[in-house]
Structure formats: structure tokens, C-alpha cells
Design an enzyme around this catalytic site. Structure first.
Site, PDB file in Angstrom:
ATOM      1  N   CYS A 177       0.666   3.842  -4.578  1.00  0.00           N
ATOM      2  CA  CYS A 177       1.993   3.705  -4.851  1.00  0.00           C
ATOM      3  C   CYS A 177       2.525   5.013  -5.575  1.00  0.00           C
ATOM      4  CB  CYS A 177       2.264   2.382  -5.354  1.00  0.00           C
ATOM      5  SG  CYS A 177       4.044   2.405  -6.095  1.00  0.00           S
ATOM      6  N   CYS A 215       4.017   4.087  -9.021  1.00  0.00           N
ATOM      7  CA  CYS A 215       2.872   3.966 -10.069  1.00  0.00           C
ATOM      8  C   CYS A 215       2.420   5.062 -10.339  1.00  0.00           C
ATOM      9  CB  CYS A 215       1.740   3.114  -9.298  1.00  0.00           C
ATOM     10  SG  CYS A 215       2.179   1.493  -8.904  1.00  0.00           S
TER      11      CYS A 215
END
Ligand code: SF4
Length: 470
Positions: A390, A393
């Protein structure tokens, strides 16, 4: 507000009757952002120009409602328009021009844009503080056009503001409406608030991006109110002028449209100083705490100190905060990741792990289940539920690692739990996972974790959250 849509509205423009009011120099002596010098241009009386002849070749913005009045502001015609040469978009070196104009004031940039493109350029007006662009255009003394996207979901205050702006500047804003069949299909299939469920992109595509695309197909250039300080990370490289990286102009094809961003280098507070100094009409939503203003369901007021973009699509991830309108400025494309980052939630083993530091505990499934069971623990915990693939993230890796270092030995444990793939269902049910990353605080005397509610993931913001709860 006219709702009729015409696709053959040349007459609405070519039939314009221009005001020939004399220039009032007092109007032009006004405070500016930057070091603006009054534009020195001959008066209307000094140039005889068959304006209706010149404008007859102008392609209109496609859906310009047929009107009797001119779309050209009376105030803008106080100085005679100059004959405009057609600009070959592909020949001009816009990178160089952007460098040349980088230190110029917004007024000088707007003036240059209007000078170069005449009737083939229009200001994109959102109904917020970008009214500054209209004020600058008026101050240039040149004719100008303004268009706006009426998504059908704007606040009543914004419609009232449009009306006030039209009256104040004596202009007709060229409203663009979404395709009725497309809106109908979207709403019938997904309801009126589908954007809360599956992201704003689809609704924005129908109500904003496609009407915008139609509008731009009638132009060779447009003027936007984009500023670098509006959306950190996504708008930090906005030049004051560029070949539009996304949209096409009337000639079609890549490079057929030029995008002017006169406010690119201006800070929001300076735009506001200018608006106040010029006594420009404002959207009354600004007095209710709204800074960035869009559609009613997708805009909310922000608190003092909050970034203005936090008032838009707040339920989505911070870096997805673009409507598609200016996507060319995004450094990273969506690359198949949907708004909430769960599109790839089956996981991918070949991506490097994140948050690798000795100050941080890697929690297994039994480990986090344990945290969920404990009613009393020695120390509170901060845990990020993440997926290494991600990009959101990945973007918070540095700040989270730094936070872990700061909290090491300071009474708060910091952990991470990889929540994609086989753990996704568990995390969704028990860890409030709706998107990646989800940050949870486990208080000392409660088993129920508290979810970090903000999209700000810098160290200071995360630390403020921890300190408020520890
Ligand atoms: Fe739809 Fe919201 Fe986008 Fe407006 S801002 S077009 S309501 S998703």
C-alpha cells in the site's frame, strides 16, 4: 441560472454586444499580490475594432447556454481588446515561458494568458476563493470568459455566490452540466451517496470530469486557481503555465491545450489578503469555517490549524484527494489502487516489508488477539495495521519509524500488524480496518482500541494523538 444546454451556441458568443464604457483608472489602482505595476494599455476609444466579426470564429464552450447578453464582462471591456493572434500551442516553449513567468505576479500572468489566447481561453471558476482570478482578469482590462461546473450537488450558498459574482462583474458564467443520462444511470444504480461507499472518483467522473472535458474541447487554454500549498505532495510541482498534461483543447490531441495557474506560487493567506483588499464578493460558506469548497456532500468546514484539503473527501485517504481534474500533477498515479487501498487486499509476498526497526514490535495474529483481550496492560500500545504494497503505508513509513524511536522507553509500546491477505477479514471485523493504514491506540485500562481518526500521518500529529490518550 440558465439550465438550457445548447451544443450549437456560436451565436450566443458571436452575437455578443460589447460595452464601450470608458476606462476608469481609479478602478485599476488597487493593491495586488506581489509587485504588480498597472498595466499600461490604450483606451477603448483609441482602437476601432469590429469585435463581433472577430468573435464570430470563436468556438464556444460546448454547452454554453444561449443568451441574449454578452458572456464578456462589461467591466472587462473598459479598455479595448487587442487583436489576438492564434497561438500555435505546440510551437511555444511553455517550459521556458513558465520559467520566465515564475516570479511574475498573478495579474501579470493572467494578463499574459488573456493576451495570448483572447477568446480561446476561459477561467475555471469553482465558486470559492478562486474568484481572485476573475478580479485579476477584470483588472487587466481585457475581455475574458468564465466557466463553472454545476455538478447539481453544490451548496445553496455556492449558487447564491455564482449569482453575486455574475452581478458584481456583469458577466454570464458559462455553466457546464453533467450528462443527464449518465447521472441518471449512476444514481439509479448506486444511489445518491455512492461516493461514501466506493470513493468519489465515479461520481466526480460523471459530474465534474466529463463536463470539464467538454468545456475544454471548446478552448485552447484555461486558467485555474490551483496553488502549490493546497494539497501538499500532489500539487507541489505546479508551474504557472504548462501544456495541459491531461486534457485536450479544441484542436484535439496531446499538447492542444495550455493550462495557466497564475496562483501557483501564491499562498492561501495572500489570496485572502487580496480578496479583502479588493472587496470582492465571497462565498458565505467561508464565514462558516469552509476553506476549500466543492460539492455539499463532499465538503465540510475545517478546524483552525487543519489543512484546507482535510475538508474534502475526508473519509478517503489523504493522498487520494484529487478529483481527477488535475491528476497530471500527481506524482504517483493510482496504479490500480482504489480510494481506500483495499483493491489489492489479497496481499503480495514479493514486496519489501515496512516499518523495520528494533523499536517496533511485529505482532502476529495471536499477539494482536491478546491485545484485544487484555483489560489491563502495563503500557498502552500504538499499532499500525498495514499492507506493505500500500503506497499510503509506504508514505508513512518514515514518520511511524521515527515515532517508534521517540516513544521507545517512554511508556508506550509501538507495534505493527500486517492486515492484508488472510488477515483482512479478521482485521475488518475486530480492528476497525476500512483502509490501509489503520492506526490503533490500545489504552492501558481498556481492551477496546481507539482508531486514529485523522489523515495526517506526520510524527507530530501521531504524537499528539498518543499524548492525548496515554
Ligand atoms: Fe460527486 Fe462529491 Fe465529486 Fe461532487 S465532489 S462530483 S458529489 S463525488
Amino acid at each position: 441560472m440558465a439550465l438550457a444546454v445548447s451544443t450549437s451556441s456560436t451565436s450566443a458568443i458571436s452575437g455578443s454586444s460589447f460595452s464601450r464604457a470608458s476606462s476608469n483608472h481609479n478602478e485599476l489602482r488597487a493593491p495586488q499580490i506581489g509587485s504588480f505595476h498597472l498595466l499600461d494599455r490604450p483606451h477603448a476609444a483609441s482602437i476601432a475594432l469590429n469585435v463581433s466579426q472577430r468573435r464570430s470564429s470563436v468556438k464556444p464552450i460546448n454547452a454554453e447556454p444561449k443568451r441574449n447578453g454578452s458572456i464578456v464582462p462589461l467591466a472587462a471591456t473598459i479598455v479595448a481588446p487587442e487583436v489576438v493572434e492564434k497561438v500555435d500551442v505546440k510551437v511555444e516553449d511553455y517550459d521556458q515561458l513558465a520559467k520566465d513567468l515564475n516570479g511574475a505576479s498573478p495579474l501579470q500572468i493572467v494578463d499574459k494568458a488573456l493576451e495570448k489566447f483572447g477568446d480561446d481561453i476561459a477561467i475555471a471558476f469553482s465558486g470559492a476563493e478562486d474568484v481572485a482570478l476573475i478580479e485579476y482578469a477584470k483588472l487587466t482590462g481585457r475581455p475574458f470568459r468564465v466557466f463553472s461546473l454545476d455538478t447539481g450537488r453544490l451548496n445553496p450558498e455556492t449558487y447564491q455566490f455564482f449569482d453575486a459574482v455574475e452581478k458584481h462583474y456583469d458577466i454570464h458564467i458559462e455553466y457546464m452540466f453533467p450528462d443527464a443520462v449518465e447521472v441518471q444511470a449512476l444514481v439509479r444504480n448506486k444511489g445518491l451517496f455512492s461516493f461514501y461507499e466506493d470513493g468519489h472518483q465515479e461520481c466526480c467522473r460523471v459530474r465534474k470530469v466529463r463536463p470539464l472535458r467538454r468545456a475544454l474541447k471548446g478552448l485552447r487554454a484555461w486558467i485555474t486557481g490551483q496553488r502549490k500549498d493546497q494539497s501538499p505532495g500532489t500539487r507541489s510541482e505546479i508551474p504557472v503555465v504548462q501544456v495541459d498534461p491531461v486534457f485536450e483543447g479544441m484542436d484535439g490531441g496531446v499538447g492542444s491545450l495550455v493550462k495557466w495557474n497564475p496562483l501557483a506560487n501564491v499562498e492561501g493567506k495572500d489570496v485572502w489578503s487580496f480578496l479583502r483588499a479588493m472587496n470582492v464578493p465571497l462565498n458565505s460558506l467561508h464565514t462558516k469555517g469552509y476553506v476549500s469548497i466543492g460539492c455539499e456532500p463532499c465538503t465540510r468546514p475545517v478546524l483552525p490549524g487543519q489543512h484546507e484539503r482535510e475538508g474534502r473527501w475526508w473519509w478517503e485517504d489523504a493522498k487520494a484527494k484529487e478529483c481527477g481534474l488535475h491528476k497530471g500533477n500527481l506524482k504517483q498515479e493510482e496504479a490500480g489502487v482504489n480510494g481506500n487501498g483495499l483493491a489489492h487486499a489479497n496481499g503480495s509476498a514479493d514486496v519489501a516489508d515496512l516499518f523495520d526497526t528494533q523499536d517496533l514490535v511485529t505482532l502476529s495474529r495471536p499477539g494482536i488477539e491478546n491485545l484485544l483481550k487484555l483489560e489491563n496492560r502495563k503500557e498502552p500500545w500504538l499499532v499500525v495495521c498495514y499492507a506493505p504494497w500500500c503506497r499510503f503505508c509506504q508514505a508513512m513509513e518514515d514518520s511511524y519509524v521515527e515515532l517508534a524511536e521517540k516513544l521507545a522507553g517512554n511508556g508506550v509500546k509501538v507495534g505493527k500488524f500486517r492486515a492484508d491477505g488472510g488477515q483482512k477479514e479478521f482485521a475488518t471485523q475486530h480492528l476497525q480496518l476500512e483502509s490501509f493504514p489503520t492506526v490503533l491506540f490500545f489504552p492501558r485500562h481498556s481492551s477496546k482500541p481507539i482508531k486514529y481518526p485523522s489523515e495526517k500521518r506526520d510524527v507530530d500529529s501521531l504524537m499528539a494523538f498518543v499524548n492525548a490518550l496515554r
